[in-house]
Design an enzyme around this catalytic site. Structure first.
Site, PDB file in Angstrom:
ATOM      1  N   HIS A 138     -27.568 -38.055  15.269  1.00 36.62           N
ATOM      2  CA  HIS A 138     -26.890 -37.152  16.199  1.00 36.62           C
ATOM      3  C   HIS A 138     -26.830 -35.773  15.551  1.00 36.62           C
ATOM      4  CE1 HIS A 138     -23.499 -37.715  13.546  1.00 36.62           C
ATOM      5  NE2 HIS A 138     -23.507 -39.026  13.767  1.00 36.62           N
ATOM      6  N   GLY A 180     -24.583 -34.246  14.004  1.00 39.98           N
ATOM      7  CA  GLY A 180     -23.991 -34.227  12.658  1.00 39.98           C
ATOM      8  C   GLY A 180     -25.071 -34.397  11.598  1.00 39.98           C
ATOM      9  N   HIS A 181     -25.928 -35.411  11.812  1.00 34.14           N
ATOM     10  CA  HIS A 181     -27.039 -35.618  10.877  1.00 34.14           C
ATOM     11  C   HIS A 181     -27.979 -34.408  10.878  1.00 34.14           C
ATOM     12  CE1 HIS A 181     -26.190 -39.938  12.166  1.00 34.14           C
ATOM     13  NE2 HIS A 181     -26.015 -39.997  10.857  1.00 34.14           N
ATOM     14  N   VAL A 229     -19.385 -32.046  12.285  1.00 35.00           N
ATOM     15  CA  VAL A 229     -19.839 -31.608  13.608  1.00 35.00           C
ATOM     16  C   VAL A 229     -19.098 -32.435  14.655  1.00 35.00           C
ATOM     17  CG1 VAL A 229     -21.820 -31.364  15.151  1.00 35.00           C
ATOM     18  CG2 VAL A 229     -22.078 -30.933  12.697  1.00 35.00           C
TER      19      VAL A 229
HETATM   20  P1  AMP Z   1     -24.429 -42.167   8.417  1.00 36.67           P
HETATM   21  O1  AMP Z   1     -25.744 -42.276   9.125  1.00 36.67           O
HETATM   22  O2  AMP Z   1     -23.247 -42.408   9.302  1.00 36.67           O
HETATM   23  O3  AMP Z   1     -24.397 -42.936   7.129  1.00 36.67           O
HETATM   24  O4  AMP Z   1     -24.301 -40.644   8.001  1.00 36.67           O
HETATM   25  C1  AMP Z   1     -25.284 -40.008   7.229  1.00 36.67           C
HETATM   26  C2  AMP Z   1     -24.749 -38.672   6.771  1.00 36.67           C
HETATM   27  O5  AMP Z   1     -24.404 -37.871   7.896  1.00 36.67           O
HETATM   28  C3  AMP Z   1     -23.469 -38.819   5.926  1.00 36.67           C
HETATM   29  O6  AMP Z   1     -23.518 -37.899   4.849  1.00 36.67           O
HETATM   30  C4  AMP Z   1     -22.392 -38.467   6.906  1.00 36.67           C
HETATM   31  O7  AMP Z   1     -21.232 -37.936   6.292  1.00 36.67           O
HETATM   32  C5  AMP Z   1     -23.084 -37.416   7.755  1.00 36.67           C
HETATM   33  N1  AMP Z   1     -22.423 -37.295   9.056  1.00 36.67           N
HETATM   34  C6  AMP Z   1     -22.132 -38.290   9.924  1.00 36.67           C
HETATM   35  N2  AMP Z   1     -21.460 -37.814  10.985  1.00 36.67           N
HETATM   36  C7  AMP Z   1     -21.294 -36.478  10.778  1.00 36.67           C
HETATM   37  C8  AMP Z   1     -20.676 -35.420  11.506  1.00 36.67           C
HETATM   38  N3  AMP Z   1     -20.064 -35.644  12.660  1.00 36.67           N
HETATM   39  N4  AMP Z   1     -20.705 -34.184  10.975  1.00 36.67           N
HETATM   40  C9  AMP Z   1     -21.316 -33.960   9.777  1.00 36.67           C
HETATM   41  N5  AMP Z   1     -21.931 -34.903   9.050  1.00 36.67           N
HETATM   42  C10 AMP Z   1     -21.912 -36.153   9.529  1.00 36.67           C
END
Ligand code: AMP
Length: 281
Positions: free
Chosen positions: A33, A35-36, A175
């Site tokens: 998404h 955020g990533h 995000v």
């Molecule tokens: P995940 O796929 O959930 O393991 O997340 C991978 C990376 O994306 C991690 O460093 C998370 O902290 C970051 N991440 C996930 N959601 C968000 C968000 N909403 N805003 C910023 N970074 C995010």
């Protein structure tokens, strides 16, 4: 964009990178998404080549958690990453990452049991073990993580320091959806009603920030204000709401310097987290 589906392929791609290159790594579990993608863009601004790993890491899931149903959208993820001009996607299999009888783990003692680590035993050990492995395989100069997982950032920073990983950790801001909900791959689990209820996490944190801005400096007072907001949403079950030092994750009682306020709650069956940082100047 090159897709490496094994550790061997990734290592070969790493060897071929330019000696003057600055390798950036963005570790993810996929179901990407904004955020990533914000982390990917931060990596693209500073690194060449940029490697994005997509690996749903079984080691960081508890026995009764959502490993089996965690969203997997590999093709769409690759399309998004291609659009961002990512150089390498590293998407190994579980068998390749964890050979049979693997018994070696990385644990950041004293921190791994805090916040999410308390209700998810073994979670942070799974995170630090896989991140240590990714660092060894990809050998990035810079690695990008999201503030959304603030405790994870603190624990990884400590691991890097304690074990002398030659990696700079860069943390990107949270995000959010336009209404304030922190973006998460798990948001797809939420029903329409739960999606509305989930906003209470951000509302509670915002209320605590307001109290802080009005002069409240006691953690107890802030937590009370946050819990009052959370209690107004019947379908939401609080896991924790804590006021802690952002580096050690130890609770603080009076806010005298930069402080992390972190929340985790179940909205229906879905466990969500969020946080804010209070700045004391
Ligand atoms: P995940 O796929 O959930 O393991 O997340 C991978 C990376 O994306 C991690 O460093 C998370 O902290 C970051 N991440 C996930 N959601 C968000 C968000 N909403 N805003 C910023 N970074 C995010």
């Amino acid at each position: 964009m090159r897709i490496c589906e094994s550790v061997e392929q990734m290592r070969r791609a790493r060897v071929l990178t330019h000696p003057d290159g600055c390798v950036g790594l963005v570790p993810t579990m996929g179901a990407l998404h904004e955020g990533h993608l914000s982390l990917v863009r931060a990596a693209k601004a500073r690194c060449e080549p940029v490697v994005v790993s997509i690996f749903v890491n079984p080691l960081q899931f508890g026995p009764n958690e959502d490993l089996a149903r965690y969203p997997r959208t590999f093709e769409r993820d690759c399309e998004l990453l291609e659009r961002e001009k990512v150089d390498i996607v590293f998407a190994p299999s579980v068998e390749d990452m964890y050979p049979k009888n693997a018994v070696t783990y990385v644990t950041v003692e004293g921190m791994s049991e805090k916040l999410c680590g308390r209700s998810r035993p073994g979670h942070f050990r799974g995170v630090t073990t896989v991140v240590a492995k990714l660092f060894h395989i990809v050998e990035p100069e810079l690695a990008f993580f999201g503030q959304k997982d603030a405790a994870q950032c603190a624990i990884i920073r400590r691991m890097v320091r304690d074990l002398n990983f030659p990696v700079e950790i860069v943390v990107g801001p949270i995000v959010r959806e336009p209404d304030g909900l922190a973006m998460s791959s798990r948001n797809v689990y939420l029903s329409e009603q739960e999606r509305k209820a989930a906003l209470v996490l951000h509302r509670a944190l915002s209320e605590m920030k307001n109290c802080f801005d009005r002069g409240e400096r006691s953690a107890g007072g802030l937590v009370e204000a946050g819990k009052l907001v959370l209690s107004q949403e019947a379908g939401v079950r609080l896991d924790y709401l804590e006021v802690v030092d952002p580096d050690t994750l130890n609770p603080v009682s009076e806010i005298r310097s930069e402080t992390l306020v972190a929340v985790a709650a179940f909205v229906g069956r879905t466990r969500l987290i969020d946080n804010i940082v209070l700045q004391e100047f």
